[in-house]
Every structure is written in structure tokens, then in C-alpha cells.
Write a protein that holds these residues in place. Structure first.
Motif, PDB file in Angstrom:
ATOM      1  N   ASP A   1      24.879  51.888 137.274  1.00 20.50           N
ATOM      2  CA  ASP A   1      26.040  51.098 136.865  1.00 20.50           C
ATOM      3  C   ASP A   1      26.866  50.710 138.093  1.00 20.50           C
ATOM      4  OD1 ASP A   1      28.788  50.477 135.827  1.00 20.50           O
ATOM      5  OD2 ASP A   1      27.817  50.944 133.915  1.00 20.50           O
ATOM      6  N   VAL A   2      27.215  49.431 138.197  1.00 21.99           N
ATOM      7  CA  VAL A   2      27.937  48.957 139.374  1.00 21.99           C
ATOM      8  C   VAL A   2      29.319  49.586 139.475  1.00 21.99           C
ATOM      9  CG1 VAL A   2      26.678  46.779 139.450  1.00 21.99           C
ATOM     10  CG2 VAL A   2      28.773  46.932 138.096  1.00 21.99           C
ATOM     11  N   ARG A   3      29.883  50.023 138.353  1.00 18.00           N
ATOM     12  CA  ARG A   3      31.192  50.671 138.394  1.00 18.00           C
ATOM     13  C   ARG A   3      31.119  51.995 139.141  1.00 18.00           C
ATOM     14  NH1 ARG A   3      32.727  50.925 132.186  1.00 18.00           N
ATOM     15  NH2 ARG A   3      30.558  51.621 132.159  1.00 18.00           N
ATOM     16  N   ILE A   4      29.987  52.702 138.999  1.00 22.54           N
ATOM     17  CA  ILE A   4      29.816  53.962 139.724  1.00 22.54           C
ATOM     18  C   ILE A   4      29.810  53.708 141.225  1.00 22.54           C
ATOM     19  CG2 ILE A   4      28.248  55.882 140.129  1.00 22.54           C
ATOM     20  CD1 ILE A   4      27.292  55.647 137.300  1.00 22.54           C
ATOM     21  N   SER A   5      29.075  52.675 141.646  1.00 17.23           N
ATOM     22  CA  SER A   5      28.995  52.373 143.077  1.00 17.23           C
ATOM     23  C   SER A   5      30.356  51.966 143.633  1.00 17.23           C
ATOM     24  CB  SER A   5      27.973  51.257 143.309  1.00 17.23           C
ATOM     25  OG  SER A   5      26.705  51.641 142.828  1.00 17.23           O
ATOM     26  N   ALA A   6      31.086  51.157 142.871  1.00 18.71           N
ATOM     27  CA  ALA A   6      32.411  50.742 143.325  1.00 18.71           C
ATOM     28  C   ALA A   6      33.347  51.932 143.450  1.00 18.71           C
ATOM     29  CB  ALA A   6      32.995  49.696 142.366  1.00 18.71           C
ATOM     30  N   MET A   7      33.289  52.859 142.495  1.00 21.63           N
ATOM     31  CA  MET A   7      34.165  54.023 142.537  1.00 21.63           C
ATOM     32  C   MET A   7      33.746  54.967 143.661  1.00 21.63           C
ATOM     33  SD  MET A   7      36.892  54.833 140.997  1.00 21.63           S
ATOM     34  CE  MET A   7      36.766  53.891 139.474  1.00 21.63           C
ATOM     35  N   GLU A   8      32.441  55.122 143.882  1.00 22.93           N
ATOM     36  CA  GLU A   8      31.980  55.961 144.988  1.00 22.93           C
ATOM     37  C   GLU A   8      32.443  55.405 146.324  1.00 22.93           C
ATOM     38  OE1 GLU A   8      27.787  56.170 144.581  1.00 22.93           O
ATOM     39  OE2 GLU A   8      27.824  57.783 143.098  1.00 22.93           O
ATOM     40  N   ASP A   9      32.415  54.093 146.475  1.00 22.74           N
ATOM     41  CA  ASP A   9      32.867  53.480 147.724  1.00 22.74           C
ATOM     42  C   ASP A   9      34.368  53.665 147.897  1.00 22.74           C
ATOM     43  OD1 ASP A   9      32.196  51.580 150.028  1.00 22.74           O
ATOM     44  OD2 ASP A   9      33.855  50.536 149.058  1.00 22.74           O
ATOM     45  N   PHE A  10      35.119  53.512 146.814  1.00 21.60           N
ATOM     46  CA  PHE A  10      36.572  53.658 146.881  1.00 21.60           C
ATOM     47  C   PHE A  10      36.954  55.088 147.258  1.00 21.60           C
ATOM     48  CE2 PHE A  10      40.659  54.669 144.941  1.00 21.60           C
ATOM     49  CZ  PHE A  10      41.452  53.624 145.390  1.00 21.60           C
ATOM     50  N   VAL A  11      36.275  56.065 146.653  1.00 27.59           N
ATOM     51  CA  VAL A  11      36.597  57.464 146.926  1.00 27.59           C
ATOM     52  C   VAL A  11      36.036  57.890 148.288  1.00 27.59           C
ATOM     53  CG1 VAL A  11      36.233  59.839 146.147  1.00 27.59           C
ATOM     54  CG2 VAL A  11      36.724  58.043 144.487  1.00 27.59           C
ATOM     55  N   GLY A  12      34.822  57.460 148.597  1.00 32.25           N
ATOM     56  CA  GLY A  12      34.170  57.913 149.825  1.00 32.25           C
ATOM     57  C   GLY A  12      34.821  57.381 151.090  1.00 32.25           C
ATOM     58  N   ARG A  13      35.454  56.211 151.033  1.00 31.82           N
ATOM     59  CA  ARG A  13      36.064  55.643 152.229  1.00 31.82           C
ATOM     60  C   ARG A  13      37.580  55.516 152.062  1.00 31.82           C
ATOM     61  NH1 ARG A  13      35.198  51.005 153.940  1.00 31.82           N
ATOM     62  NH2 ARG A  13      34.785  49.971 151.967  1.00 31.82           N
ATOM     63  N   GLY A  14      38.174  56.465 151.328  1.00 28.61           N
ATOM     64  CA  GLY A  14      39.615  56.440 151.119  1.00 28.61           C
ATOM     65  C   GLY A  14      40.366  57.197 152.194  1.00 28.61           C
ATOM     66  N   ASP A  15      41.694  57.039 152.188  1.00 31.81           N
ATOM     67  CA  ASP A  15      42.543  57.743 153.145  1.00 31.81           C
ATOM     68  C   ASP A  15      43.363  58.802 152.407  1.00 31.81           C
ATOM     69  OD1 ASP A  15      44.443  56.274 151.792  1.00 31.81           O
ATOM     70  OD2 ASP A  15      44.635  54.755 153.366  1.00 31.81           O
ATOM     71  N   ARG A  16      44.472  59.235 153.009  1.00 25.77           N
ATOM     72  CA  ARG A  16      45.261  60.327 152.425  1.00 25.77           C
ATOM     73  C   ARG A  16      45.852  59.972 151.064  1.00 25.77           C
ATOM     74  NH1 ARG A  16      46.056  60.678 157.939  1.00 25.77           N
ATOM     75  NH2 ARG A  16      45.774  62.780 158.843  1.00 25.77           N
ATOM     76  N   ARG A  17      46.027  58.670 150.810  1.00 27.03           N
ATOM     77  CA  ARG A  17      46.580  58.270 149.519  1.00 27.03           C
ATOM     78  C   ARG A  17      45.645  58.597 148.365  1.00 27.03           C
ATOM     79  NH1 ARG A  17      47.660  52.161 151.128  1.00 27.03           N
ATOM     80  NH2 ARG A  17      45.671  52.623 152.133  1.00 27.03           N
ATOM     81  N   LEU A  18      44.416  58.938 148.681  1.00 26.04           N
ATOM     82  CA  LEU A  18      43.445  59.264 147.644  1.00 26.04           C
ATOM     83  C   LEU A  18      43.723  60.616 146.997  1.00 26.04           C
ATOM     84  CD1 LEU A  18      40.847  57.921 146.516  1.00 26.04           C
ATOM     85  CD2 LEU A  18      39.553  59.402 148.039  1.00 26.04           C
ATOM     86  N   ALA A  19      44.515  61.472 147.658  1.00 32.14           N
ATOM     87  CA  ALA A  19      44.764  62.817 147.127  1.00 32.14           C
ATOM     88  C   ALA A  19      45.422  62.760 145.755  1.00 32.14           C
ATOM     89  CB  ALA A  19      45.634  63.606 148.108  1.00 32.14           C
ATOM     90  N   SER A  20      46.440  61.923 145.614  1.00 31.51           N
ATOM     91  CA  SER A  20      47.124  61.816 144.323  1.00 31.51           C
ATOM     92  C   SER A  20      46.206  61.215 143.264  1.00 31.51           C
ATOM     93  CB  SER A  20      48.389  60.962 144.463  1.00 31.51           C
ATOM     94  OG  SER A  20      48.066  59.654 144.918  1.00 31.51           O
ATOM     95  N   VAL A  21      45.286  60.332 143.689  1.00 32.51           N
ATOM     96  CA  VAL A  21      44.351  59.734 142.740  1.00 32.51           C
ATOM     97  C   VAL A  21      43.386  60.789 142.211  1.00 32.51           C
ATOM     98  CG1 VAL A  21      42.520  58.017 142.469  1.00 32.51           C
ATOM     99  CG2 VAL A  21      44.528  57.482 143.863  1.00 32.51           C
ATOM    100  N   VAL A  22      42.861  61.633 143.097  1.00 33.74           N
ATOM    101  CA  VAL A  22      41.913  62.673 142.690  1.00 33.74           C
ATOM    102  C   VAL A  22      42.574  63.655 141.722  1.00 33.74           C
ATOM    103  CG1 VAL A  22      40.497  64.591 143.508  1.00 33.74           C
ATOM    104  CG2 VAL A  22      40.567  62.462 144.804  1.00 33.74           C
ATOM    105  N   ARG A  23      43.805  64.060 142.049  1.00 28.31           N
ATOM    106  CA  ARG A  23      44.490  65.010 141.164  1.00 28.31           C
ATOM    107  C   ARG A  23      44.766  64.394 139.792  1.00 28.31           C
ATOM    108  NH1 ARG A  23      47.286  69.693 141.152  1.00 28.31           N
ATOM    109  NH2 ARG A  23      48.938  69.868 139.598  1.00 28.31           N
ATOM    110  N   ARG A  24      45.238  63.148 139.794  1.00 33.21           N
ATOM    111  CA  ARG A  24      45.570  62.513 138.524  1.00 33.21           C
ATOM    112  C   ARG A  24      44.313  62.264 137.692  1.00 33.21           C
ATOM    113  NH1 ARG A  24      48.290  62.671 134.247  1.00 33.21           N
ATOM    114  NH2 ARG A  24      48.744  60.662 133.242  1.00 33.21           N
TER     115      ARG A  24
END
Length: 476
Positions: free
Chosen positions: A64-87
Motif C-alpha cells: 500500500d502506497v500509504r505505508i511507504s509514505a508514512m515510512e518515509d515521513f517517520v524514517g526521515r523526520g526530525d525532533r518534531r516527530l516525537a510528539s507525533v509518535v506519542r500521539r
């Protein structure tokens, strides 16, 4: 080609399932300067689907292309990703695999991204955020209002992490990849000077490739069954968080380390003959689990127990072992009943005025009402989604309230300081291999029916599994 090579006259032609994944760039690799594009993925997947339509006997599956898009967003994220992961975790996106509940997991991540104000960033991923080879101005990933030309020298969110690989080498390797150049494996060729090996560690050691061994036929493990050993063990402490499948893998690895002569099954996928009697729910503790080991050679029971215990973690204690006839039924076929200690507490959303804290008298009345009932029906949903009513009362044999100070209370059952209203119950219920089970949640549902209030399971502890032969001996 495979269909031609595997074709046998008079036999049906083989069919194949082909799974095609989307390439997702990762940090610290030569492709870290690229990002995915769901629009491009969809275009390429449609091209492949059209090609596969003309190929008979092949079924193509696509990630599913949504999985790839989300993997790219999470895999190449910065510190702002911390709040996203927790939420996302708070919204139900746990450690479950994507394919187990794709829509639910994707919805949780999408909502977490939106609440963090990073939707614009995700939209760039969907459309193809940037590609170093395009040479077009794009938004800076750290400022949605600015625009700049991407370059290989632009700072990346993970540059402060030192993996040992020099960034300059990644740039060179990227160029080699774009030129489709063949880069030899440095294990069998000269050093590529990536930066991992250096003067402190010594440059890579070039070794000659091992010779291809002659095919000596398929390995056939020893299937002879000389002795069966039944082991009673516990599952306590942190091992309660180990799943049943991982526990089976632990048995297999422990048997190999202990050099136990375990017999194997036949067929295309031989497996060691290690048979647990019953799967324990994740998070539950136990002092009464049973597993059967079938051996190709007879062993002294004391030696067997000592070797096995030495390879088990401390939270998997071995209580006793017993020799069983090799042709005797397995423990999971003899399973009849199970004894549990469960700790309950009223749910916090109950009206404290209408539902005060239960007293010992309340529990005694509820237990008596359950024991006096002939039928207590609850709804059960099958794996296919069918709903049916089952009578759980005829699966209950013993039920009692347990005094917290009693010496019979297992040490694994503890009362949390925050759960002053916790109550421990002991019950014996049916636990047969044909699916006639009385699980702790069934007991909770019985109490909810008679008490007209909801309860929460704080902990469950299985104290013993009762086999048919032991049950007959106790009756005698």
C-alpha cells in the motif's frame, strides 16, 4: 521461466504469488537525498498491473502506497516527530504490524500528524517532497514559508548522528548508484573507504569467497521418538510480556543450547517436537504451565532438568519433570481444567454513589448468585465475525473469594497501592482442547451480569493446568 522449468507433463502448471514493495529511502544511506512520491508509486503500480494481466498463473501483490509514505515521513523526520509518535500511540497505533489493521493504524498516524501541525510536510511526501536530481526549488522541510534549492550539502535532520560512514562517501556512492555502477562487496574485494573501518579498527580484512559445497541431499532430521518428558514450569516477572510464539522459540533455542536430543517432525518443514499444553494470555503469570519434549534418546530426568534450567531465564522456573510413554497422548489433548487467581477492581467510570466500593459481603452474595444459576449466557464473536451465545456457567467448577493475607495466594498476585479496591478471586474452569474454555474475561462477564456494574481485570495468574489423568486420580 520458472513455469517452464518446473513444468511436468500431465501436471497442472505452477502458479506464483509475486509481492512488489515500494522503495523507501532511509537516512545514512546514499539515497537519503530522495523521498517517496505516492503519486509516482501509483503510476508505476498501474503499469505493472497492466503487464501482469497478460501473464497467466501469476498473482501480483503491491505494498500500500500509504505505508511507504508514512515510512518515509517517520524514517526521515526530525525532533518534531516525537510528539507525533506519542500521539499516534495514544490513538491506538501500537507495535502491531501495518497489515493487521491498516486503516486504523493509518488513521491514527494521520490524525497525529495533523494535530502536530505537520500536515503540509506529509503532503510533500505524498506528492514527492524533493529529489536531488530534479534541481527544482522546493520548500525547506523546517520552514513551510521558505523556498530554497536542495543540494547535497544542505543540512539533514540526522546529520548530528555519527554512524561512522562519511557523508562525502555517501555522495560518491549516490553518483555510482545513479550511474548503475557495480560496487564490489568489500568483504571479498578492496576497501571502499566508507569510513566504518579506520586506523583504530583496522581496515577491512579481505577473505576469499567460500567454495560452493556439493549438494549432498536434503537434510533429514532425526524423527525417532524414544522418550517423552513432561515439564511443569512457570512464567513470571518480565517473561509475562513474552508472547506464546516467542516462548516456543525460547524452548527451541534452550533445547539447542542444552544439546538435548529433541526429535523432529517430518514433512517439508521439520519442527522440533516441543508441545506446550496451552497458550497463556499475554501479560498473565503462571506457576502451572506444561510442555512436552519428545527425545530421540533416553535421558536421566535430573540431568534433563538441570540442563534445561541452566538455559532458561530466571523468570521461567522449572518445577518438576516426568517421563511419559512415547505413545501416550500429549498434554494438550489431556487438558481438562485450569485454576486461576484473578484480581479485579470496579471501573473508574462507575457512579460511586450508585455503586459503592464492594465489600466482602457483596462478593459473597455475587459468588452465591453465580453458583446458584444454571445458565449465564454471554456473546462470543468468532474469527469470521459470527456472534453466538454460549453458556459459561456450565464451564465453572469452583469459585471463591480469596483473603489477601492467606498463604495460598500466589506471590505473583500483588495489590497495587493505587488499586485499594482490588479483589482477588480463585476459580477452576473448563480448559479443554476443543475450545470449551473458561477464560478470566468470562468470569468478569459473569460478575458484571449479577452485580450490574463493570469490572477491570488487573492481573491474572494461572496456578495449574489440570490434565484428565490427574483429574481422575483426584476423584478416585
Amino acid at each position: 521461466w520458472l513455469q517452464q522449468q518446473c513444468f511436468i507433463p500431465g501436471r497442472k502448471r505452477l502458479s506464483f504469488n509475486v509481492t512488489i514493495s515500494n522503495f523507501t529511502p532511509k537516512p545514512h544511506t546514499p539515497f537519503q537525498w530522495h523521498s517517496v512520491s505516492t503519486a509516482e508509486f501509483k503510476r508505476k503500480q498501474n503499469l505493472l498491473r497492466q503487464e501482469f494481466r497478460s501473464v497467466r498463473g501469476v498473482k501480483a501483490n503491491f505494498t500500500d502506497v500509504r505505508i511507504s509514505a508514512m515510512e518515509d515521513f517517520v524514517g526521515r523526520g526530525d525532533r518534531r516527530l516525537a510528539s507525533v509518535v506519542r500521539r499516534a500511540w495514544e490513538l491506538g497505533a501500537g507495535m502491531d504490524s501495518w497489515w493487521e489493521s491498516l486503516d486504523r493504524a493509518f488513521g491514527a498516524w494521520a490524525q497525529a500528524i495533523d494535530e502536530a501541525g505537520l500536515t503540509w510536510k506529509y503532503r510533500q511526501v505524498e506528492n514527492g517532497e524533493w529529489n536531488i536530481m530534479d534541481g527544482v526549488p522546493v520548500r525547506d522541510s523546517s520552514d513551510p514559508n521558505s523556498s530554497q534549492m536542495r543540494s547535497l550539502d544542505a543540512p539533514l535532520a540526522w546529520d548530528h548522528l555519527d554512524t561512522g560512514i562519511d557523508k562525502a562517501w555517501l555522495k560518491e556512492d549516490l553518483q555510482r548508484a545513479l550511474e548503475a555502477a557495480t560496487v564490489p562487496d568489500c568483504s571479498f574485494d578492496g576497501c571502499s573507504h566508507c569510513g566504518v573501518c579506520g586506523a583504530d579498527f583496522g581496515h577491512n580484512v579481505v577473505i576469499p569467497p567460500p567454495p560452493i559445497p556439493q549438494f549432498a541431499g536434503q537434510f533429514v532430521p532425526n524423527q525417532e521418538r524414544v522418550q517423552r518428558v513432561r515439564v511443569w514450569f512457570g512464567k513470571q516477572g518480565e517473561m509475562a510480556l513474552v508472547s506464546h510464539l516467542d516462548l516456543v522459540r525460547l524452548f527451541e533455542r534452550a533445547a539447542r543450547r542444552a544439546a538435548l536430543p529433541v526429535a523432529f517432525t517430518g514433512g517439508f518443514h521439520p519442527n522440533p517436537r516441543i508441545s506446550p499444553a496451552s497458550a497463556l494470555s499475554l501479560g498473565a503469570t503462571s506457576t502451572g504451565e506444561i510442555v512436552d519434549f519428545e527425545l530421540t534418546a533416553a535421558m536421566d530426568l535430573a540431568e534433563f532438568q538441570a540442563k534445561l534450567t541452566a538455559q532458561f531465564p530466571p523468570d521461567i522456573p522449572v518445577y518438576r519433570v516426568e517421563a511419559i510413554a512415547p505413545d501416550a497422548p500429549a498434554a494438550n489433548h489431556l487438558l481438562e481444567q485450569a485454576e486461576y487467581f484473578i484480581t479485579l477492581t470496579p471501573t473508574q467510570d462507575d457512579d460511586t454513589l450508585a455503586h459503592p466500593v464492594p465489600t466482602q459481603a457483596n462478593w459473597a452474595n455475587w459468588i452465591a448468585e453465580i453458583q446458584a444459576a444454571e445458565t449465564i449466557l454471554i456473546e462470543q464473536i468468532s474469527k469470521s465475525g459470527k456472534v453466538r451465545e454460549i453458556n459459561v456457567r456450565d464451564r465453572l467448577f469452583e469459585l471463591e473469594w480469596v483473603e489477601p493475607s492467606t498463604s495460598h495466594l500466589p506471590s505473583a498476585i500483588g495489590r497495587s497501592p493505587s488499586a485499594a479496591t482490588a479483589t482477588t478471586l480463585r476459580y477452576i474452569g473448563s480448559y479443554r482442547n476443543d475450545g470449551t474454555l473458561l477464560r478470566p474475561e468470562h468470569v468478569i462477564q459473569m460478575f458484571e451480569k449479577v452485580a450490574q456494574r463493570s469490572f477491570q481485570l488487573l492481573h491474572s495468574h494461572r496456578s495449574q493446568l489440570i490434565l484428565a489423568q490427574h483429574l481422575a486420580n483426584s476423584v478416585t
